[in-house]
Scaffold this motif. Sequence first.
Motif, PDB file in Angstrom:
ATOM      1  N   GLU A   1      -4.215  11.188  -0.736  1.00 55.34           N
ATOM      2  CA  GLU A   1      -3.790   9.796  -0.687  1.00 55.34           C
ATOM      3  C   GLU A   1      -2.559   9.546  -1.554  1.00 55.34           C
ATOM      4  N   SER A   2      -2.530  10.144  -2.736  1.00 53.16           N
ATOM      5  CA  SER A   2      -1.432   9.875  -3.664  1.00 53.16           C
ATOM      6  C   SER A   2      -0.177  10.666  -3.352  1.00 53.16           C
ATOM      7  N   LYS A   3      -0.315  11.810  -2.681  1.00 48.68           N
ATOM      8  CA  LYS A   3       0.830  12.694  -2.497  1.00 48.68           C
ATOM      9  C   LYS A   3       1.225  12.839  -1.027  1.00 48.68           C
ATOM     10  N   THR A   4       0.285  13.238  -0.174  1.00 53.10           N
ATOM     11  CA  THR A   4       0.634  13.542   1.216  1.00 53.10           C
ATOM     12  C   THR A   4       0.738  12.282   2.069  1.00 53.10           C
ATOM     13  N   PHE A   5      -0.317  11.480   2.112  1.00 54.45           N
ATOM     14  CA  PHE A   5      -0.308  10.289   2.954  1.00 54.45           C
ATOM     15  C   PHE A   5       0.716   9.260   2.486  1.00 54.45           C
ATOM     16  N   SER A   6       1.150   9.334   1.231  1.00 51.61           N
ATOM     17  CA  SER A   6       2.127   8.386   0.702  1.00 51.61           C
ATOM     18  C   SER A   6       3.562   8.816   0.976  1.00 51.61           C
TER      19      SER A   6
ATOM     20  N   ILE B   1       3.158  17.744   7.866  1.00 54.28           N
ATOM     21  CA  ILE B   1       4.030  17.324   8.965  1.00 54.28           C
ATOM     22  C   ILE B   1       4.186  18.440   9.988  1.00 54.28           C
ATOM     23  N   LYS B   2       4.361  19.654   9.513  1.00 55.03           N
ATOM     24  CA  LYS B   2       4.479  20.804  10.413  1.00 55.03           C
ATOM     25  C   LYS B   2       3.229  20.956  11.260  1.00 55.03           C
TER      26      LYS B   2
ATOM     27  N   PRO C   1       0.822  -1.209   0.000  1.00 60.57           N
ATOM     28  CA  PRO C   1       0.000   0.000   0.000  1.00 60.57           C
ATOM     29  C   PRO C   1       0.854   1.256   0.000  1.00 60.57           C
ATOM     30  N   GLN C   2       0.449   2.226  -0.773  1.00 68.21           N
ATOM     31  CA  GLN C   2       1.217   3.454  -0.895  1.00 68.21           C
ATOM     32  C   GLN C   2       1.140   4.300   0.364  1.00 68.21           C
ATOM     33  N   HIS C   3       0.108   4.164   1.119  1.00 71.25           N
ATOM     34  CA  HIS C   3      -0.005   4.925   2.357  1.00 71.25           C
ATOM     35  C   HIS C   3      -0.557   4.012   3.443  1.00 71.25           C
ATOM     36  N   LYS C   4      -0.458   4.457   4.671  1.00 73.69           N
ATOM     37  CA  LYS C   4      -0.946   3.656   5.791  1.00 73.69           C
ATOM     38  C   LYS C   4      -2.440   3.396   5.634  1.00 73.69           C
TER      39      LYS C   4
ATOM     40  N   VAL D   1       5.563  11.648   6.227  1.00 72.71           N
ATOM     41  CA  VAL D   1       4.196  11.745   6.745  1.00 72.71           C
ATOM     42  C   VAL D   1       3.782  10.423   7.388  1.00 72.71           C
ATOM     43  N   LYS D   2       4.149   9.304   6.757  1.00 75.32           N
ATOM     44  CA  LYS D   2       3.833   8.000   7.338  1.00 75.32           C
ATOM     45  C   LYS D   2       4.409   7.875   8.741  1.00 75.32           C
TER      46      LYS D   2
END
Length: 615
Positions: free
Chosen positions: A540-545, A610-611, A498-501, A549-550
């Motif tokens: 989902e495709s950019k930030t959570f991946s 993240i900030k 999975p690309q993100h959690k 960030v994970k």
Amino acid sequence: MRWLLFLLISLNVFGVGFLQPDEAFKPSAKMIDPKTLGVELIMGDQIHIYSDKLKVEDTDKNDGIDFKAITMAKPTQLDGESVYEVSPAIRIALEKTKELSGEKKVKVKISYQGCSSAGLCYEPIEKTLEVTLNADTIPLKQSLASSVEKAPVAVTKSIEPAPLPQTETAVKTEVNSEPKAAAKGSETDQIAGVIKGGSLWFIILSFFGFGLLLALTPCVFPMIPIISSVIMAQGAGIGTKRAFWLSVVYVLSMAVAYTIAGILAGLFGANLQAAFQTPWIITLFSLIFVVLAMSMFDLFELQIPNVIQSKITKISGSQSGVIGIAIMGFLSALIVGPCVAAPLAGALIYIGQTGDALLGGTALFSLSIGMGVPLIAIGTSAGKFMPRPGVWMDNIKSIFGVMLIGISIWMISRILDENISLMLWGALAVFVAVNMGALEPIRGRCIRCQRANKKALGIIIFLYGMSLLLGGMAGATNPLHPLNPFLPNQASASVNQPQHKSFEKITSLQELDAILAQNKGKKVMVDFYADWCTACKEYESKTFSDESVKTAMDKYVLVQVNLTANDDKAKEISSKFGIFGPPAILFFDENGVHQKDADIVGFKEPQEFIKHLGQ
């Protein structure tokens, strides 16, 4: 209605033994000496208040009476939390900021949030109390001559004040019957504050600027080929001036749609944009884009019968096409770009809290015009190119036709399985490649000519399109790895990670309450998502991946609320937390208490996200 909903949930889930909010918390205010205002919050049995949620504010900073200092008792510790287990008494030292005499009414807003020891937590509540005082006894501010704005209130929590006299009852109290989140510093609240505290022109300019920034987001990008196509569809003789005015009509119609939808959402909690994301509407609009694309390829010409057309031309030839473009602009705003951003949510919060649809609607309209300025420039440019017919213009029309088909696929993908969407993208890529001559031979010797370059690019697009088609048929969903199903199990397993959690998927308020109860002692992050939300997919495709960030999300229990259906369950949970639409992310502390100041509305890049988590 929110109070009623909250009480019904409380009764159904916990039984009938809990106090209602007005019984659990009874605020009061009165003058306890000629220059000191006292506020007390009487609590019911087994009720406590979180100290960081207890706030006292001056609601009218122009009444000539200022809060010089506020003192209250020290809180106690309960299960690691700083709370008040006995009714906190608050003292407010007053001073005048201008010459006043006689009786004067002063309003004080108290915000609080607490829980019952038996296990029920109440929503954050705000109430406004009004007290009549004698202005002659209030001292005049010493630095009045040099003070333009009021200084921040000094707060001291080391003094244990005496309880308020219980014999005095002559206090007039105005109660806001609907609970609201305690106002502090969330992004949407700050933007709502721009409307509350700014002048009309400042509001217009601010939201116009917000709109210009939103024009760079994915929710607005799909409108670029739409407006270009409808301008070019007017014919070769349109000209720059007419293209400009038609673009203005499109943008004004879009702005009207956003304004009406926003006012309705703010006043009634009705998300008009979400209502337009039903499968049959999406399918119909997708087909409209396909038809428009076919006209771009000159397969047919969109026009009404000549008899009717001649009559319309006689009546108002100059208005030809205006109504159609206006309708397209109105519907595009509702169907193509339904994502919510912080400025939009801030305006909706203001409308919902104040009921001022006029000022809130003005802000929304200005926001929409800011979003539309780049579209006007693009539409005008399309008209500028039209007077020079030729092969190159046919190529441009074909490009816009492909873009319209892409928008159609992008829209219909909201209601289709991901592998079917992958197949549609593959079919479009093959279509483009064939039209570029990928399968045609190059006649004559040609190594560095333009035809060879075009053919090489066409072959690459053709191969990628075929991989999407074959991968989609085999069940693949990732456009970056369409051939996963054909790889050996070991390699496929590593690619298919999975690309993100993973998020725990829910659709109702009851499911969220259960998760919060099960995860006491853990922080919870709740993502509000919908299949039709462009910014949600970007999250989902950019930030959570993002790997950083994970790592930052490791300390949270991750929950995702799916609002795609826009049914009663979705409306209930959205209403509970004041969500006007996705994307929105909420945070809950270890005790399951909603940290409203940490709410995120709209898209954030990985580093910005993240900030935010670090704060």
